[in-house]
Write a protein that holds these residues in place. Structure first.
Motif, PDB file in Angstrom:
ATOM      1  N   GLN A 144       9.151  65.779  -5.602  1.00  0.00           N
ATOM      2  CA  GLN A 144       9.460  64.320  -6.001  1.00  0.00           C
ATOM      3  C   GLN A 144       8.313  63.876  -7.001  1.00  0.00           C
ATOM      4  O   GLN A 144       8.528  63.447  -8.206  1.00  0.00           O
ATOM      5  N   ALA A 145       7.241  64.332  -6.746  1.00  0.00           N
ATOM      6  CA  ALA A 145       6.077  63.978  -7.752  1.00  0.00           C
ATOM      7  C   ALA A 145       6.094  64.880  -8.918  1.00  0.00           C
ATOM      8  O   ALA A 145       5.552  64.403 -10.013  1.00  0.00           O
ATOM      9  N   SER A 146       6.745  65.990  -8.960  1.00  0.00           N
ATOM     10  CA  SER A 146       6.690  66.615 -10.122  1.00  0.00           C
ATOM     11  C   SER A 146       7.852  66.191 -11.104  1.00  0.00           C
ATOM     12  O   SER A 146       7.830  66.443 -12.380  1.00  0.00           O
ATOM     13  N   SER A 205      -2.068  74.068 -13.923  1.00  0.00           N
ATOM     14  CA  SER A 205      -1.016  73.597 -14.748  1.00  0.00           C
ATOM     15  C   SER A 205       0.119  73.144 -13.812  1.00  0.00           C
ATOM     16  O   SER A 205      -0.210  72.920 -12.505  1.00  0.00           O
ATOM     17  N   ALA A 206       1.127  72.561 -14.334  1.00  0.00           N
ATOM     18  CA  ALA A 206       2.093  71.632 -13.614  1.00  0.00           C
ATOM     19  C   ALA A 206       2.779  72.426 -12.337  1.00  0.00           C
ATOM     20  O   ALA A 206       3.423  71.628 -11.473  1.00  0.00           O
ATOM     21  N   ASP A 207       2.871  73.639 -12.606  1.00  0.00           N
ATOM     22  CA  ASP A 207       3.510  74.434 -11.369  1.00  0.00           C
ATOM     23  C   ASP A 207       2.764  74.679 -10.156  1.00  0.00           C
ATOM     24  O   ASP A 207       3.310  75.037  -9.132  1.00  0.00           O
ATOM     25  N   ASP A 234      -3.954  57.063   1.835  1.00  0.00           N
ATOM     26  CA  ASP A 234      -5.260  56.628   1.187  1.00  0.00           C
ATOM     27  C   ASP A 234      -5.857  57.477   0.315  1.00  0.00           C
ATOM     28  O   ASP A 234      -6.702  57.287  -0.732  1.00  0.00           O
ATOM     29  N   ASP A 235      -5.556  59.035   0.719  1.00  0.00           N
ATOM     30  CA  ASP A 235      -6.291  59.979  -0.161  1.00  0.00           C
ATOM     31  C   ASP A 235      -5.498  60.638  -1.034  1.00  0.00           C
ATOM     32  O   ASP A 235      -5.742  61.571  -1.846  1.00  0.00           O
ATOM     33  N   CYS A 236      -4.340  59.994  -1.215  1.00  0.00           N
ATOM     34  CA  CYS A 236      -3.143  60.693  -2.018  1.00  0.00           C
ATOM     35  C   CYS A 236      -4.150  60.764  -3.575  1.00  0.00           C
ATOM     36  O   CYS A 236      -4.685  59.814  -4.029  1.00  0.00           O
ATOM     37  N   GLY A 237      -3.892  61.724  -4.312  1.00  0.00           N
ATOM     38  CA  GLY A 237      -4.226  61.877  -5.824  1.00  0.00           C
ATOM     39  C   GLY A 237      -3.716  63.057  -6.461  1.00  0.00           C
ATOM     40  O   GLY A 237      -2.854  63.794  -5.716  1.00  0.00           O
ATOM     41  N   PHE A 238      -4.555  63.473  -7.364  1.00  0.00           N
ATOM     42  CA  PHE A 238      -4.054  64.637  -7.826  1.00  0.00           C
ATOM     43  C   PHE A 238      -4.840  66.094  -7.621  1.00  0.00           C
ATOM     44  O   PHE A 238      -6.008  65.907  -7.544  1.00  0.00           O
ATOM     45  N   SER A 239      -4.179  67.130  -7.103  1.00  0.00           N
ATOM     46  CA  SER A 239      -4.798  68.167  -6.772  1.00  0.00           C
ATOM     47  C   SER A 239      -3.690  69.355  -6.831  1.00  0.00           C
ATOM     48  O   SER A 239      -2.638  69.119  -7.100  1.00  0.00           O
ATOM     49  N   TRP A 240      -4.241  70.432  -6.274  1.00  0.00           N
ATOM     50  CA  TRP A 240      -3.182  71.667  -6.150  1.00  0.00           C
ATOM     51  C   TRP A 240      -2.400  71.274  -5.019  1.00  0.00           C
ATOM     52  O   TRP A 240      -2.676  70.978  -3.701  1.00  0.00           O
ATOM     53  N   PHE A 241      -0.942  72.049  -5.116  1.00  0.00           N
ATOM     54  CA  PHE A 241      -0.191  71.576  -4.118  1.00  0.00           C
ATOM     55  C   PHE A 241      -0.547  72.551  -2.806  1.00  0.00           C
ATOM     56  O   PHE A 241      -0.122  71.806  -1.810  1.00  0.00           O
ATOM     57  N   MET A 242      -0.959  73.657  -2.838  1.00  0.00           N
ATOM     58  CA  MET A 242      -1.207  74.150  -1.406  1.00  0.00           C
ATOM     59  C   MET A 242      -2.553  73.583  -1.133  1.00  0.00           C
ATOM     60  O   MET A 242      -2.783  74.186   0.164  1.00  0.00           O
ATOM     61  N   TYR A 269       8.568  75.341   3.532  1.00  0.00           N
ATOM     62  CA  TYR A 269       8.170  74.907   2.347  1.00  0.00           C
ATOM     63  C   TYR A 269       9.194  75.587   1.480  1.00  0.00           C
ATOM     64  O   TYR A 269       9.847  75.165   0.659  1.00  0.00           O
ATOM     65  N   ARG A 270       9.461  76.750   1.657  1.00  0.00           N
ATOM     66  CA  ARG A 270      10.340  77.570   0.764  1.00  0.00           C
ATOM     67  C   ARG A 270      11.871  77.410   1.220  1.00  0.00           C
ATOM     68  O   ARG A 270      12.714  77.718   0.532  1.00  0.00           O
ATOM     69  N   SER A 271      12.056  76.624   2.246  1.00  0.00           N
ATOM     70  CA  SER A 271      13.487  76.125   2.468  1.00  0.00           C
ATOM     71  C   SER A 271      13.805  74.987   1.513  1.00  0.00           C
ATOM     72  O   SER A 271      15.164  74.756   1.586  1.00  0.00           O
ATOM     73  N   VAL A 272      12.871  74.357   0.786  1.00  0.00           N
ATOM     74  CA  VAL A 272      13.240  73.194  -0.107  1.00  0.00           C
ATOM     75  C   VAL A 272      12.810  73.655  -1.550  1.00  0.00           C
ATOM     76  O   VAL A 272      13.615  73.191  -2.470  1.00  0.00           O
ATOM     77  N   ARG A 273      11.787  74.582  -1.670  1.00  0.00           N
ATOM     78  CA  ARG A 273      11.128  74.622  -3.062  1.00  0.00           C
ATOM     79  C   ARG A 273      10.736  76.108  -3.238  1.00  0.00           C
ATOM     80  O   ARG A 273       9.999  76.478  -2.279  1.00  0.00           O
TER      81      ARG A 273
END
Length: 335
Positions: A144-146, A205-207, A234-242, A269-273
């Motif tokens: 969703q965020a992507s 990068s975006a991936d 509250d801590d949501c923000g921009f970081s690495w997905f992993m 995770y891999r069942s979705v993406r």
């Protein structure tokens, strides 16, 4: 041991919430009791004949109003698209979502959420199936965020090397960790230096880097029968997905269950993406990144129950041992 949340401060926050209660439609016969102290203070507002509300009073000098508004806008988007189960926001009498009160000349921001039943998962073997569900949930959040167009003015913190360990670290300096000896500080500095190099090489990068929850630890999950809900963005923000997996095992990094939890999370995770192996190979780095970051957090939030449960000096010692193992593995991999 010091910290901002002394008894007097908590009492003032409790009084401020009580005064705001009518703006959420509550009467005068209300009970306001402290639930948790972590980054923020969270209270349960109860009154006869109505559903309780969870009230979050934001820590001073941490998030700006614009950052809080941005968090809430993401929550609303996630709820609207049914990406994740998370509590509803409760508006004030004027329809706005952020309340405030004056505390000795400083503005305290306040947000109300619907109470959601459930309990924090237990950190035992029964957690493994739940981590498969959490992995799928994480993938849906990242998906969703992507693709979600950020609203105008969207503002959230970035969790990268500089914000964690640079000159103005968001959660304090890990070097202030209780019980940290000079030799152990040198070892953690080696860890820090190598993490900086490896993360720079991995890139943003975006991936692999985008908007994430950033705190999917057990305390922020609610299990009700076979349903999993995510709370506290509250801590949501921009970081690495992993990084979201590393956050999920916060304070359990040394558990022998971690390899099984990681495999379960990856299956979900891999069942979705799709997820390329190059991202999976970086998970140990993010575990150490998160552990060092939490070591700084424990040092800068000593008054919280979370820091006490971590063990203060015991947690520091655990960080040093994990760093030693990680550095040894890096050396073996390069030979």
């Amino acid at each position: 041991m010091t910290g901002i949340y002394d008894d007097d401060f908590v009492y003032r926050l409790q009084q401020g919430v009580s005064q705001l209660a009518p703006r959420w439609g509550a009467g005068t016969d209300v009970s306001v009791r402290l639930l948790t102290l972590s980054e923020n203070a969270t209270f349960l507002l109860e009154q006869p004949g109505k559903d309780p509300l969870v009230i979050r009073v934001h820590r001073p000098d941490y998030h700006s109003r614009a950052e809080i508004e941005s968090e809430l806008s993401w929550i609303q988007a996630l709820r609207a698209s049914h990406v994740v189960t998370t509590p509803a926001l409760i508006p004030l009498d004027d329809g706005s979502l952020i309340a405030s009160f004056d505390d000795q000349g400083q503005t305290r921001y306040v947000v109300a959420f619907a109470f959601m039943p459930g309990k924090e998962p237990d950190a035992d073997a029964n957690l493994i199936p739940g981590f498969e569900l959490l992995g799928a949930t994480s993938a849906r959040l990242h998906q969703q965020a992507s693709t979600w167009p950020l609203p105008t003015g969207f503002s959230r913190k970035t969790w990268n090397f500089d914000s964690a360990f640079g000159s103005q670290p968001l959660w304090g300096d890990w070097r202030a960790a209780p019980g940290l000896s000079a030799p152990d500080q040198s070892l953690l500095q080696r860890l820090c230096d190598q993490l900086q190099q490896r993360l720079a090489h991995y890139g943003a990068s975006a991936d692999r880097f985008g908007l994430v929850h950033a705190d999917l630890r057990l305390a922020n999950l609610l299990v009700n029968n076979d349903q999993l809900a995510v709370i506290d963005f509250d801590d949501c923000g921009f970081s690495w997905f992993m990084y979201d997996f590393a956050a999920a095992i916060s304070f359990y990094e040394t558990s022998p269950l971690v390899p099984d939890l990681q495999q379960a999370w990856l299956r979900g995770y891999r069942s979705v993406r799709p997820l390329a192996d190059e991202h999976i190979q970086m998970i140990p780095d993010f575990i150490l990144f998160r552990r060092l970051l939490l070591t700084a957090w424990v040092a800068s939030h000593p008054e919280t129950a979370t820091a006490a449960a971590a063990g203060h000096e015991t947690y520091t010692a655990g960080t040093v041992e994990l760093a030693r193992q990680w550095l040894r593995q890096q050396q073996e991999d390069t030979q």
